[in-house]
Design a protein around this motif. Structure first.
Motif, PDB file in Angstrom:
ATOM      1  N   ILE A   1       0.880  -1.251  -0.122  1.00 17.46           N
ATOM      2  CA  ILE A   1       0.085   0.102   0.072  1.00 17.46           C
ATOM      3  C   ILE A   1       0.920   1.315   0.109  1.00 17.46           C
ATOM      4  CG2 ILE A   1      -1.911   1.424   1.364  1.00 17.46           C
ATOM      5  CD1 ILE A   1      -2.532  -1.132   2.538  1.00 17.46           C
ATOM      6  N   ALA A   2       1.855   1.353   0.896  1.00 16.75           N
ATOM      7  CA  ALA A   2       2.879   2.437   0.841  1.00 16.75           C
ATOM      8  C   ALA A   2       3.626   2.542  -0.457  1.00 16.75           C
ATOM      9  CB  ALA A   2       3.857   2.031   1.942  1.00 16.75           C
ATOM     10  N   TRP A   3       3.814   1.644  -1.154  1.00 14.42           N
ATOM     11  CA  TRP A   3       4.436   1.769  -2.498  1.00 14.42           C
ATOM     12  C   TRP A   3       3.328   2.550  -3.553  1.00 14.42           C
ATOM     13  CZ3 TRP A   3       3.728   0.690  -7.576  1.00 14.42           C
ATOM     14  CH2 TRP A   3       4.999   0.862  -8.448  1.00 14.42           C
ATOM     15  N   ILE A   4       2.190   2.037  -3.454  1.00 13.54           N
ATOM     16  CA  ILE A   4       1.302   2.784  -4.261  1.00 13.54           C
ATOM     17  C   ILE A   4       1.071   4.226  -4.043  1.00 13.54           C
ATOM     18  CG2 ILE A   4      -1.046   2.934  -5.074  1.00 13.54           C
ATOM     19  CD1 ILE A   4      -1.180  -0.381  -4.946  1.00 13.54           C
TER      20      ILE A   4
ATOM     21  N   ARG B   1      -0.903   9.757  -2.297  1.00 12.17           N
ATOM     22  CA  ARG B   1      -1.171  10.004  -0.649  1.00 12.17           C
ATOM     23  C   ARG B   1      -2.028  11.114  -0.381  1.00 12.17           C
ATOM     24  NH1 ARG B   1       3.649   8.336   0.681  1.00 12.17           N
ATOM     25  NH2 ARG B   1       2.795   6.514   2.020  1.00 12.17           N
ATOM     26  N   LYS B   2      -2.041  12.002  -1.004  1.00 16.71           N
ATOM     27  CA  LYS B   2      -2.782  13.383  -0.676  1.00 16.71           C
ATOM     28  C   LYS B   2      -4.301  12.959  -1.118  1.00 16.71           C
ATOM     29  CE  LYS B   2      -2.588  18.140  -0.540  1.00 16.71           C
ATOM     30  NZ  LYS B   2      -2.748  19.255  -1.457  1.00 16.71           N
ATOM     31  N   ARG B   3      -4.729  12.160  -1.942  1.00 18.42           N
ATOM     32  CA  ARG B   3      -6.138  12.040  -2.265  1.00 18.42           C
ATOM     33  C   ARG B   3      -6.344  10.867  -1.168  1.00 18.42           C
ATOM     34  NH1 ARG B   3      -7.702   9.774  -7.501  1.00 18.42           N
ATOM     35  NH2 ARG B   3      -9.797  10.303  -6.688  1.00 18.42           N
ATOM     36  N   ALA B   4      -5.673  10.063  -0.607  1.00 23.53           N
ATOM     37  CA  ALA B   4      -5.807   8.990   0.499  1.00 23.53           C
ATOM     38  C   ALA B   4      -6.175   9.730   1.508  1.00 23.53           C
ATOM     39  CB  ALA B   4      -5.029   8.009   0.562  1.00 23.53           C
ATOM     40  N   GLU B   5      -5.324  10.780   1.856  1.00 24.10           N
ATOM     41  CA  GLU B   5      -5.524  11.748   3.078  1.00 24.10           C
ATOM     42  C   GLU B   5      -6.843  12.305   3.128  1.00 24.10           C
ATOM     43  OE1 GLU B   5      -1.929  13.879   3.164  1.00 24.10           O
ATOM     44  OE2 GLU B   5      -0.706  12.340   4.131  1.00 24.10           O
TER      45      GLU B   5
ATOM     46  N   SER C   1      -5.575  -9.726   9.148  1.00 21.96           N
ATOM     47  CA  SER C   1      -4.055 -10.091  10.045  1.00 21.96           C
ATOM     48  C   SER C   1      -2.966 -10.236   9.306  1.00 21.96           C
ATOM     49  CB  SER C   1      -4.632 -11.240  10.916  1.00 21.96           C
ATOM     50  OG  SER C   1      -4.467 -12.581   9.930  1.00 21.96           O
ATOM     51  N   ARG C   2      -3.239 -10.074   7.788  1.00 21.53           N
ATOM     52  CA  ARG C   2      -2.092 -10.176   7.002  1.00 21.53           C
ATOM     53  C   ARG C   2      -1.465  -9.082   6.364  1.00 21.53           C
ATOM     54  NH1 ARG C   2      -0.799 -15.317   7.872  1.00 21.53           N
ATOM     55  NH2 ARG C   2       0.388 -15.275   5.984  1.00 21.53           N
ATOM     56  N   THR C   3      -1.964  -8.003   6.749  1.00 18.20           N
ATOM     57  CA  THR C   3      -1.545  -6.447   6.252  1.00 18.20           C
ATOM     58  C   THR C   3      -0.472  -5.861   6.765  1.00 18.20           C
ATOM     59  OG1 THR C   3      -3.021  -5.485   7.932  1.00 18.20           O
ATOM     60  CG2 THR C   3      -4.252  -6.166   5.616  1.00 18.20           C
ATOM     61  N   LEU C   4       0.076  -6.245   7.847  1.00 17.40           N
ATOM     62  CA  LEU C   4       1.159  -5.854   8.682  1.00 17.40           C
ATOM     63  C   LEU C   4       0.988  -4.476   9.199  1.00 17.40           C
ATOM     64  CD1 LEU C   4       4.200  -6.870   8.630  1.00 17.40           C
ATOM     65  CD2 LEU C   4       4.835  -5.349   7.080  1.00 17.40           C
ATOM     66  N   VAL C   5      -0.371  -4.016   9.339  1.00 11.38           N
ATOM     67  CA  VAL C   5      -0.913  -3.059  10.160  1.00 11.38           C
ATOM     68  C   VAL C   5      -2.108  -3.308  10.842  1.00 11.38           C
ATOM     69  CG1 VAL C   5       0.005  -1.136   8.366  1.00 11.38           C
ATOM     70  CG2 VAL C   5      -2.239  -2.182   7.982  1.00 11.38           C
TER      71      VAL C   5
ATOM     72  N   LEU D   1       4.291   3.488   8.258  1.00 15.22           N
ATOM     73  CA  LEU D   1       4.177   3.134   6.666  1.00 15.22           C
ATOM     74  C   LEU D   1       3.241   4.399   5.869  1.00 15.22           C
ATOM     75  CD1 LEU D   1       3.513  -0.502   6.722  1.00 15.22           C
ATOM     76  CD2 LEU D   1       5.446   0.603   6.150  1.00 15.22           C
ATOM     77  N   ARG D   2       2.979   5.376   6.696  1.00 15.80           N
ATOM     78  CA  ARG D   2       2.374   6.724   6.264  1.00 15.80           C
ATOM     79  C   ARG D   2       0.960   6.272   5.460  1.00 15.80           C
ATOM     80  NH1 ARG D   2       5.856   9.385   2.654  1.00 15.80           N
ATOM     81  NH2 ARG D   2       4.687  10.970   2.855  1.00 15.80           N
ATOM     82  N   ILE D   3       0.133   5.376   6.072  1.00 17.18           N
ATOM     83  CA  ILE D   3      -0.966   4.865   5.618  1.00 17.18           C
ATOM     84  C   ILE D   3      -2.113   5.446   6.226  1.00 17.18           C
ATOM     85  CG2 ILE D   3      -2.722   3.041   4.927  1.00 17.18           C
ATOM     86  CD1 ILE D   3       0.038   1.183   4.903  1.00 17.18           C
ATOM     87  N   PRO D   4      -3.068   6.513   5.560  1.00 17.77           N
ATOM     88  CA  PRO D   4      -4.316   6.987   6.351  1.00 17.77           C
ATOM     89  C   PRO D   4      -5.005   5.981   6.865  1.00 17.77           C
ATOM     90  CG  PRO D   4      -3.773   8.278   4.186  1.00 17.77           C
ATOM     91  CD  PRO D   4      -2.762   6.740   4.303  1.00 17.77           C
ATOM     92  N   ALA D   5      -5.397   5.958   8.087  1.00 18.80           N
ATOM     93  CA  ALA D   5      -6.287   5.027   8.476  1.00 18.80           C
ATOM     94  C   ALA D   5      -7.778   5.007   7.739  1.00 18.80           C
ATOM     95  CB  ALA D   5      -6.572   5.197   9.980  1.00 18.80           C
ATOM     96  N   ARG D   6      -8.232   6.366   7.256  1.00 13.66           N
ATOM     97  CA  ARG D   6      -9.431   6.315   6.724  1.00 13.66           C
ATOM     98  C   ARG D   6      -9.751   5.754   5.420  1.00 13.66           C
ATOM     99  NH1 ARG D   6     -10.036  12.603   5.344  1.00 13.66           N
ATOM    100  NH2 ARG D   6     -12.319  11.846   4.896  1.00 13.66           N
ATOM    101  N   MET D   7      -8.548   5.159   4.998  1.00 15.57           N
ATOM    102  CA  MET D   7      -8.657   4.363   3.680  1.00 15.57           C
ATOM    103  C   MET D   7      -8.898   2.898   3.818  1.00 15.57           C
ATOM    104  SD  MET D   7      -4.693   4.457   2.046  1.00 15.57           S
ATOM    105  CE  MET D   7      -5.382   4.172   0.365  1.00 15.57           C
TER     106      MET D   7
END
Ligand code: ADP
Ligand code: G3P
Length: 497
Positions: free
Chosen positions: A140-143, A151-155, A186-190, A206-212
């Protein structure tokens, strides 16, 4: 309500839809393979639109072949290839990038960087996993890093992420439900497997916004209903589990100490450890076996990347067989005095070595070595790798006693020779059930029992029927010598010797 239950099994190489009747027998099914994309060395992608089309086609085929209508189906269960990730636009439902598949190694540098920062312990403590590109989080972080503006759109809440189950639920419900189940999470690492929640600290790393991320539900729960326009009537989605977890359920491994191993492209062995969240000291994974009625059952997992794929290599690479089923017969003719070992580290080694840089090797060749010895070495490698997993499980969890019985499924278990060799090398019985569609059956049971049209776990478990038990027959000294040879071959193959 009828007892008809539909299962969608969305796997790595094909999608299957199976309609089970009230007796849990198959009334109709559909299957469709789809393209594998390899855009760079070590990269593996799927087109989510092709996966979606394969789901719609196979569900329609299963209903048609059974001569049934969607209105007769009591519930739908979804099971899926795990870890593979999709990021899509909330407004249009369109993916912003191809799905990055579990086998994809592109995030190895990011995993290395995080390891160097000393973060592996934090990830392992919270998720039960390791910092390996196998899992979804770094994908996810890579995408988010590489797709312009992502990233901005995800935020801003414009993008959603999910494993394949989640993407399919979104599409099936017409964009009404963004959910997954605890096993896929449980397989996502987050996902924190003790607290059963997305983990803010890991998401921040990993800078992944929780809301996504999707809402995480029990495996048997209300995941919404399919749009009427898709199949002619709404079908309630009442069960979801990752494919290896669904197979654990389909094999009725409901008691602590019970274990299943699925031999498809790779091999995934899950040992039910009940409510015990067992921490592996031998580089196995700790994972959620299933979560029912809010109660989490854990498992120790050993993941091997190459099992049936070694047979494909005999067929397509070496061309020493024309069909997979010829491998056992050929292996049986191998010269017993030769000790040829194949370490099938074609894409590195998974559990318990986790060596992404190792590559396949063959040892012990003589002038007399030929196709039969190669075939035996390929099939035996699957038994040896399983033995390494079982040894690690026994060290990690004392309840995994010497009495362990292995319940097997997957395409490769059709080979009697391989199953006998597996029992011999493990020095433990290997049980093959009559129903080999255990993954789909597990998903169907989750949905059917939630709908109240299929029995509860105890009665379901009694319906598990043994087709054949393979008992260990190998002489102890022969077994010990073979295992010593294998361990030497592994030692010589590891990239860090
Ligand atoms: N009779 C057989 N003997 C050995 N291997 C087999 C046999 N039949 C199928 N296989 C192997 O099983 C694999 C297919 O199993 P399957 O469970 O459909 O895998 P997946 O779900 O990963 O695509 C292939 O890799 C194939 O080589
Ligand atoms: O789709 P399969 O059967 O190859 O299973 C893939 C696994 O879920 C990967 O973890």
């Amino acid at each position: 309500m009828s007892g008809f239950v539909l299962a969608i099994d969305q796997g790595t190489t094909s999608t299957r839809a199976i309609l089970f009747d009230g007796e849990m027998t198959i009334a109709g099914s559909g299957q469709k393979e789809f393209a594998q994309h390899y855009p760079a060395s070590g990269w593996v992608e799927h087109d989510p639109e092709e996966i979606w089309a394969s789901v719609v086609t196979t569900v329609k085929a299963a209903l048609r072949k059974a001569g049934r209508k969607a209105s007769e189906v009591a519930a739908l269960g979804i099971t899926n290839q795990r870890e593979t990730i999709v990021v899509w636009d909330r407004a249009t439902g369109k993916p912003i990038h191809n799905a990055i598949v579990w086998q994809d190694r592109r995030t190895a540098p990011l995993c290395q960087k995080l390891k160097k920062q000393g973060l592996e312990k934090t990830f392992t403590r919270k998720t039960g996993l390791l910092l390996d590109p196998y899992f979804s989080g770094t994908k996810i972080a890579w995408i988010l890093d590489k797709v312009k503006g992502a990233r901005k759109r995800a935020e801003m809440g414009e993008l959603l992420a999910g494993t394949i189950d989640s993407f399919l639920i979104w599409r099936l419900t017409g964009g009404k439900v963004h959910a997954t189940d605890a096993t896929n999470a449980s397989r996502t690492l987050v996902y924190n497997i003790r607290e059963n929640a997305w983990d803010d600290e890991l998401l921040a790393i990993l800078r992944i916004p929780a809301r996504m991320l999707p809402q995480v539900k029990d495996c048997a729960d209300d995941f919404g209903s399919t749009e009427k326009s898709l199949f002619g009537a709404e079908i309630r989605i009442l069960g979801v589990a990752g494919d290896q977890h669904a197979a654990t359920i389909g094999q009725a491994c409901f008691e602590p100490g019970m274990m299943k191993s699925t031999y498809g492209t790779g091999c995934f062995a899950l040992l039910n450890t009940g409510g015990d969240l067992v921490r592996s000291k031998n580089r196995l994974l700790t994972t959620i076996a299933y979560r029912l009625n809010g109660k989490t059952t854990y498992a120790l997992e050993g993941s091997i990347f190459i099992a049936g794929a070694a047979v494909q290599w005999l067929r397509d690479g070496l061309k020493v067989i024309g069909k997979a089923e010829q491998s056992g017969k050929l292996a049986a003719t191998a010269d017993p005095t030769q000790n040829v070992y194949l370490v099938p580290a074609f894409v590195g080694l998974g559990a318990p070595h986790w060596d992404a840089d190792a590559r396949g090797a063959i040892f012990g060749l003589t002038r007399n070595s030929g196709p039969a010895e190669f075939a035996r070495a390929a099939l035996e490698s699957v038994a040896f790798q399983t033995c390494d997993l079982l040894d690690a499980m026994r060290k990690d969890w004392k309840e995994a006693s010497a009495k362990t019985v292995l319940r097997v499924d997957g395409g490769m278990v059709a080979s009697d020779w391989t199953m006998q060799r597996l029992a011999d090398i493990l020095d433990a019985p290997v049980d093959r059930p009559t129903i080999l569609e255990t993954t789909a059956l597990g998903a169907a049971w989750l949905a059917g029992s939630q709908a109240g049209v299929w029995p509860a776990a105890g009665t379901f478990a009694k319906k598990w029927v043994l087709e054949r038990r393979f008992k260990p027959e190998m002489d102890t000294s022969v077994r010990a010598a073979k295992l010593a040879g294998w361990r030497d071959a592994i030692r010589r193959t590891l990239s860090t010797q």
